[in-house]
Design a protein around this motif. Structure first.
Motif, mmCIF file in Angstrom:
data_model
loop_
_atom_site.group_PDB
_atom_site.id
_atom_site.type_symbol
_atom_site.label_atom_id
_atom_site.label_comp_id
_atom_site.label_asym_id
_atom_site.label_seq_id
_atom_site.Cartn_x
_atom_site.Cartn_y
_atom_site.Cartn_z
ATOM 1 N N ILE A 6 43.042 91.691 29.280
ATOM 2 C CA ILE A 6 42.518 90.611 30.136
ATOM 3 C C ILE A 6 42.333 91.225 31.517
ATOM 4 C CG2 ILE A 6 42.946 88.285 31.062
ATOM 5 C CD1 ILE A 6 45.188 88.241 28.675
ATOM 6 N N ILE A 36 45.582 82.656 29.702
ATOM 7 C CA ILE A 36 45.030 83.339 28.514
ATOM 8 C C ILE A 36 46.111 84.233 27.909
ATOM 9 C CG2 ILE A 36 43.329 85.029 27.702
ATOM 10 C CD1 ILE A 36 41.433 83.962 29.918
ATOM 11 N N GLN A 37 46.782 84.988 28.767
ATOM 12 C CA GLN A 37 47.817 85.887 28.247
ATOM 13 C C GLN A 37 48.929 85.102 27.543
ATOM 14 O OE1 GLN A 37 50.633 87.829 30.866
ATOM 15 N NE2 GLN A 37 50.328 89.766 29.803
ATOM 16 N N PHE A 90 38.856 90.182 27.563
ATOM 17 C CA PHE A 90 38.538 89.004 28.376
ATOM 18 C C PHE A 90 38.188 89.525 29.770
ATOM 19 C CE2 PHE A 90 41.131 87.022 25.090
ATOM 20 C CZ PHE A 90 40.608 85.738 24.967
ATOM 21 N N PHE A 121 35.270 84.733 31.391
ATOM 22 C CA PHE A 121 35.743 83.467 31.957
ATOM 23 C C PHE A 121 35.560 83.526 33.471
ATOM 24 C CE2 PHE A 121 40.000 84.722 33.614
ATOM 25 C CZ PHE A 121 40.202 85.906 32.931
ATOM 26 N N VAL A 163 42.238 76.092 28.554
ATOM 27 C CA VAL A 163 42.108 77.547 28.495
ATOM 28 C C VAL A 163 42.742 78.088 27.209
ATOM 29 C CG1 VAL A 163 42.852 79.703 29.601
ATOM 30 C CG2 VAL A 163 41.993 77.819 31.002
ATOM 31 N N ALA A 164 43.923 77.591 26.884
ATOM 32 C CA ALA A 164 44.629 78.086 25.700
ATOM 33 C C ALA A 164 43.830 77.790 24.432
ATOM 34 C CB ALA A 164 46.019 77.455 25.621
ATOM 35 N N ALA A 167 40.818 80.145 24.348
ATOM 36 C CA ALA A 167 41.210 81.545 24.122
ATOM 37 C C ALA A 167 41.599 81.770 22.659
ATOM 38 C CB ALA A 167 42.367 81.922 25.049
#
Ligand SMILES: Cc1cc2nc3c(=O)[nH]c(=O)nc-3n(C[C@H](O)[C@H](O)[C@H](O)COP(=O)(O)O)c2cc1C
Length: 171
Positions: A6, A36-37, A90, A121, A163-164, A167
């Motif tokens: 990312i 995201i991570q 990402f 993103f 976001v989750a 992703a």
């Protein structure tokens, strides 16, 4: 399992915020990168310019405009190590003048993207992804570029579930 990187640029300091100006200690794009991570794992890498952009929003706006016009490639402090080991990348950035900050061009031009998947993103104050996906596709030669996610910067702290979900669906 796909190895995920990312990589993002995000600026702290005074920023445009719902029509006014606000000083932020953590960048909006950085928040999204961390979500995201948390959702899919992977390694985080923050792009930093050798010459920092101004903390003043109005000055930064002018710096960014001049760089865009000049098609500048501002020097960055470091590049991610072992880039070839990653298959899913990402790529995150704020929308600056309708595209990515030019330091992202410095970064992306360096690599061979053959057989890699790129997932963009972007945080913004109203222009969404702008033309950034088109620019990304030009820069990341050989990559499969997936559908990006645009998040309103002022709502980035509340964007975790959105976001989750995106992703997880993207990897
Ligand atoms: C130099 C500069 C240019 C910007 N240009 C745009 C723009 O064209 N469209 C937009 O919607 N937002 C624009 N913004 C707002 C940022 O995209 C938004 O505040 C973003 O969330 C900042 O992310 P960051 O905190 O990760 O740097 C700009 C901000 C700056 C500093």
């Amino acid at each position: 399992m796909a190895k995920i990187l990312i990589v993002y640029y995000s600026r702290k300091g005074e920023n445009y915020w719902n029509g006014g100006l606000k000083n932020i200690s953590k960048g909006n794009t950085e928040r999204v990168a961390e979500f995201i991570q948390k959702a899919v794992g992977g390694d985080l890498f923050e792009v930093e310019t050798v010459k920092p952009y101004s903390e003043s929003y109005m000055t930064c706006i002018e710096e960014a405009k001049a760089e865009l016009r000049a098609k500048a490639r501002p020097e960055i402090k470091a590049f991610p190590e072992n880039f070839d080991d990653y298959d899913t990348i990402f790529v995150g950035y704020p929308n600056w003048w309708g595209t990515m900050p030019m330091c992202m061009f410095t970064l992306l031009e360096k690599y061979d993207f053959s057989d890699k998947t790129v997932i963009p993103f972007c945080t913004n104050e109203g222009s969404g992804m702008g033309g950034s996906e088109r620019d990304l596709k030009k820069l990341c030669v050989g990559a499969t570029v997936k559908q990006g996610l645009a998040i309103h910067g002022a709502e980035s702290a509340e964007s975790e579930s959105k976001v989750a979900a995106w992703a997880k669906k993207s990897v």
